[in-house]
Design an enzyme around this catalytic site. Structure first.
Site, PDB file in Angstrom:
ATOM      1  N   GLU B 255      31.741  41.553  37.864  1.00 63.67           N
ATOM      2  CA  GLU B 255      31.692  42.232  39.151  1.00 63.67           C
ATOM      3  C   GLU B 255      33.064  42.871  39.319  1.00 63.67           C
ATOM      4  O   GLU B 255      34.069  42.167  39.426  1.00 63.67           O
ATOM      5  CB  GLU B 255      31.386  41.201  40.237  1.00 63.67           C
ATOM      6  N   CYS B 294      36.733  44.641  47.148  1.00 59.99           N
ATOM      7  CA  CYS B 294      36.035  45.426  46.122  1.00 59.99           C
ATOM      8  C   CYS B 294      34.846  46.162  46.710  1.00 59.99           C
ATOM      9  O   CYS B 294      34.310  47.074  46.084  1.00 59.99           O
ATOM     10  CB  CYS B 294      35.613  44.537  44.962  1.00 59.99           C
TER      11      CYS B 294
END
Lengths: 682, 682
Positions: B255, B294
């Site tokens: 990720e 993020c």
């Protein structure tokens, strides 16, 4: 002759002379293959911009119908494919696995798609997730077609099946496909693709096929593309570490050949049906496709006490195997795919013999010498026996990709499990036992290391599809050495070519995006009773709200008398008081949903043909005498069965009481005609 | 001070001096971190041989209970974590996301595990697959714990949440965990792990934590291990191409931070609620954790006609943001995690300014100069505006991981979709609109490129969790640049740490392995009516076969009169004849299942407390007056609710007619007491 590729909507051949493809039996030249000079970037872009959009215009059901039509028409040409298949070394039985098996796999996906996917383009994955107390904010997952191309790289051993087992789920998912068969047997794939192109069933750009190397194709992959690879572990590593694949997180599915085991259970001694079945299966796995199967049994793990008996039983069967021209009807096993392949197997055999003894078969069988001298790849089946299974290493890591298997002896079940696990990840494993306890222990022990496990006993043997056969409804792949990927597995395999996305928002928004009504979303006024609307006129959200009805002791007792359901909690106040969930007498759950139907059903003849089921019925709060119930029924989801004249309509049903509390919640499934007045005569 | 790691069952520190970790506000030294000299092979082996076996002894429910107990106890220590969290630069609100959010995520998994997983160790994935005509050979999929270690590498921005969102699903799956927090903020993770170790709730070996580099850990990974990585795309590439990872097909979940978009709908002009919500959200995403998320919005994509208004609304809100000491209650935004991080962001800002104008905020704000001179990482929020969105490239590829966002103008919705897609794969996207048609068009257009999509309107805004927040029930991850991985998503996230295996065999064998009865498996004689057996005495396969009952017109009419369900197909022979599915008068489906209950229910007070629902009810063949029906009821699956004194028992019910044909098929769900005589007083 130059083998052609089908790219950019036309048949083309490459610029250089290319690789020579040869008949496995005679070594005779069949064709040359090359893709030199192909514009791989343009080929990818053709898939993405021509094939993808055309395919994504269609629904899952329409794509399933394309696959079904294609499969049916291809079966008409299968004798043509069989004739050519012999040139790969395949017997008629081998070819059946590849050709009928491949087309059958596509038809199985067509059938799964029609039955298990909706007549739409968005797949709803799982249920609605409550993300807030008030219910104004919810979540759900959808899967949509990826916007790229599916690049499918196949192995030489199944030039037809290898194409269809990957192609079918991708097409169903709405992704255009670029097939790259292994060059050695690409002439058979080419023949099938030629027929597919002639049939013109698939939309333009949906299928391209490159007969030869991939050239610089990987340099042009994008983040929406999917690569699905079958072949050697070393090639898999090379491709999956390509800088573009890793930088753009190109989805990469690998299925590599592995060292697969079959275990004979301690109960399955000589004289039992399972013992005979085991010996049959080891020999079948060694000889089908001359053992050139990524799922073939390489390690035959048997109780130490039965080692001699198992050796004898397998050797006896091997002795009866006739090796020869795959075209001859009495041939049981044909040649390997090529002379090179034979040399490779002999090389691996030497590595294995460092710790195992050859106990049956002659690697240089004089009966095959003449045929091999003419260019054939013939090899007799070879059975080895490991001298010390516990300390051996080659048997767990070296694969002879031909008619070669090794016997290993175990002392107890945990050692058998350990010997199978040492393959470090396998596509398939099997166990022959009649004992359910043995099966449970071994299967759970092997499961983390295997993609598929077969348990054979006398009861399923006649219908068993065997150790080596991947099936459309089951996942094919495995952890570790097997590549870590998964293919097929029914709809699971379709989802590999789609992107799963979590959606969050109000119920109305999520209903609008997913095409399925969600509690809390807008309730539409249907204008009339929704059961009076034909399929096409029904709108998602059309809602009927019923009148209320009171629960009475008289009705409960009448229901009990009629149905015979005299459960104490419905019949006796005193006994019901002892029930920790109810505390006092309650109506039958079956009565509640029956009375709810009485409240929502429109009784007259009309477009609703019938109720074919209920899903997820939950009784939430008991209804007691004196309570009033009413029901809300909302059109939740529609899926047309275009060929049947009706569609499936799922209704969201909610029974509430006088305080607005939920009494019961369920989905009602109906078939609704596309005609206002359906008729038996239609 | 040397930060310690918890490995091999003890707190240890590395051999060298290590990396200096500093307070984000003051630059003050907090500790040094190093893992030099650690035996990483032993650490992996400790997880596999001590933690794994201990964890796999427990059931899903027991693991869920461990997580719940751990979460509840950790909440008691949270003020201690908050105090330390300020040192990372986090305000109290930022810390709430990390600490309460992290522990809450673990509690959400505990709850999912208890509700959605069985009280067992094998997860059944999907239904039974019919693999043969005769039914003697069937298939099904199981998921079992992988036999390795879960190596979880986390990012610096959420030292607590980052650990729990990965740890919780792994523990639930039965895999031991090695946590490797980002070194820069590892002191906060260390504090939490110290508390976890003191609590001694998790079995030994289940959790290890290394504060510092991974050393040669990757050289010792095996095919059963799982690596779950959050961080930069370049590190992800480095780790996923490690030769051991690729050769052993180590499951690798990545990720990586991505360029995420938020789109303002064309309907959501100034003056609408959605416009105001949009401006609020862009500012929130820029300032929470100083934009170091993020999932943060980097591209604010607005209609060209609203560009000025959106700029003004966002700038106005930014002007009110107070940047300062994260410990001060009136501070809205603290410093970046470090001075280095600030320099990195300023560097990226310059790249972005090549094609965008800075329209709000001063990168060298004189008000922050003094604090930065002392070692702080303070930066004012910076809003850019792209000069030509269509031709720009940096805005789609360069991420300034701080309080930085860029406005882009679009002319029509397809351009808005295209601008968002150019991020080439994002973790999260959002759309602010009140128009369902806009939402459906944009969401389907964005979905292939996004792991999560949020649609905000006035109705869900108050309860919305916002653009940037990953949630336990929803998948977190995304294609392409976002790393191609998935985490969480409820039980989906648990399955990442399990191996899916297809099982094939006879129904009885598959029932023995999976712990769930399958049609065709052995029917056991329960000795007495199975409703008289308490939970523990019931055996999978216990079967009751009822007497037969005849369907009569009188009963159909009595049922219609009682329930009010007068649907024509039940009531009129002539009208029913017009129905293409029935042809003549049929019994109500509701009557059939009610009469079946009358045939199978044991009426007296006993261990069966109640029927809480039905699953997958299908009416297969209509029953008509004169037909005889009977029912078979078999104990299919059991799952104990240890804390409640009862268990859930699922029964397989099959109604057949006088010819043995299936009339209806369903599961009956009951609660069965562990006591022969349950009582309200218990």
């Amino acid at each position: 002759m130059k083998l052609e590729s089908f790219v950019l909507g036309a048949w083309r051949s490459g610029a250089s002379e290319g690789v020579a493809l040869r008949d496995a039996t005679s070594g005779e030249l069949i064709a040359h293959a090359t893709t030199d000079g192909f514009d791989m970037a343009a080929i990818l872009e053709h898939a993405r911009t021509v094939g993808g959009p055309a395919l994504r215009e269609t629904s899952f059901h329409e794509r399933a119908a394309l696959l079904r039509a294609l499969g049916k028409r291809l079966l008409e040409s299968k004798e043509d494919f069989y004739a050519l298949s012999h040139r790969t070394g395949a017997t008629r039985a081998d070819s059946w696995i590849d050709i009928d098996g491949g087309i059958g796999t596509m038809l199985a996906f067509a059938s799964k798609g029609a039955r298990e996917l909706p007549d739409g383009r968005v797949y709803l994955d799982g249920g609605v997730e409550a993300l807030s107390k008030g219910g104004s904010f919810v979540g759900r997952h959808v899967c949509v077609s990826r916007a790229g191309a599916a690049v499918q790289i196949n192995a030489f051993n199944f030039p037809v099946w290898g194409m269809f087992e990957k192609l079918a789920p991708a097409i169903l998912a709405g992704m255009p496909v670029i097939v790259k068969p292994a060059t050695a047997t690409a002439y058979l794939t080419e023949r099938v693709v030629r027929r597919i192109v002639e049939l013109a069933i698939l939309p333009p750009g949906t299928l391209q096929m490159i007969a030869g190397g991939v050239g610089d194709l990987f340099d042009h992959l994008g983040s929406q593309d999917v690569v699905s690879f079958t072949g050697s572990a070393s090639t898999a590593v090379k491709l999956r570490t390509h800088p573009i694949v890793t930088r753009r997180s190109v989805r990469f599915i690998a299925e590599t050949d592995s060292l697969n085991s079959s275990i004979l259970g301690p109960d399955a001694g000589p004289g039992t049906a399972e013992f005979e079945l085991y010996a049959d299966e080891v020999v079948r796995e060694m000889t089908v496709k001359a053992g050139q199967k990524c799922t073939a049994i390489r390690k035959a793990i048997v109780p130490a006490t039965m080692l001699e008996a198992a050796t004898a039983a397998i050797a006896e069967r091997l002795a009866a195997v006739r090796v020869g021209d795959p075209r001859a009807p009495d041939t049981r096993m044909g040649p390997l795919a090529s002379r090179d392949q034979r040399h490779e197997v002999l090389h691996r055999l030497e590595e294995l013999r460092g710790e195992s003894d050859l106990i049956h078969g002659d690697p240089h069988d004089p009966r095959l010498r003449e045929a091999n001298a003419r260019g054939g790849g013939f090899l007799a089946p070879l059975l080895l026996r490991c001298r010390d299974a516990a300390s051996a290493s080659a048997v767990h890591s070296v694969e002879a990709f031909g008619p070669v298997a090794t016997l290993l002896a175990y002392r107890d079940l945990d050692e058998a499990i350990e010997l199978a696990r040492r393959g470090d990840g396998s596509l398939a494993g099997s166990l022959f036992t009649a004992d359910e306890k043995v099966a449970a222990h071994v299967a759970i022990g092997l499961a983390p290391f295997h993609g598929r496990l077969l348990v054979v006993n006398r009861h399923c043997a006649a219908e068993s599809t065997g150790h080596g056969a991947p099936l459309a409804p089951l996942v094919h792949g495995g952890p570790g050495r097997a590549g870590g990927g998964e293919e097929m597995g029914g709809i699971r395999g379709v989802l590999h070519y789609m992107q799963r996305t979590a959606l969050q928002g109000s119920p109305a928004m999520l209903a609008a995006i997913g095409g399925r009504w969600i509690r809390g979303a807008t309730e539409r006024d249907p204008g009339r009773h929704p059961f009076r609307k034909p399929f096409d006129e029904l709108a998602i959200g059309d809602t009927f709200r019923s009148n209320a009805r009171q629960i009475t002791v008289a009705d409960i007792e009448a229901f009990a008398a009629l149905t015979g359901d005299n459960f104490y909690a419905h019949m006796s106040e005193t006994e019901a008081a002892r029930n920790p969930l109810f505390g006092s007498r309650v109506a039958h759950g079956y009565y509640l949903i029956s009375a709810a139907a009485g409240l929502f059903v429109d009784p007259d003849y009309g477009p609703v043909l019938g109720n074919y089921g209920l899903d997820e019925l939950r009784f939430v709060k008991p209804a007691k005498p004196g309570d009033w119930i009413k029901v809300r029924l909302t059109c939740k989801e529609k899926s047309l069965r275009a060929d049947k004249g009706w569609g499936e309509v799922r209704w969201d049903a909610l029974i509430t009481n006088q305080d607005g509390e939920t009494v019961a919640s369920y989905d009602v499934l109906t078939m609704v005609s596309v005609h206002a007045v359906p008729d038996a005569a239609r």
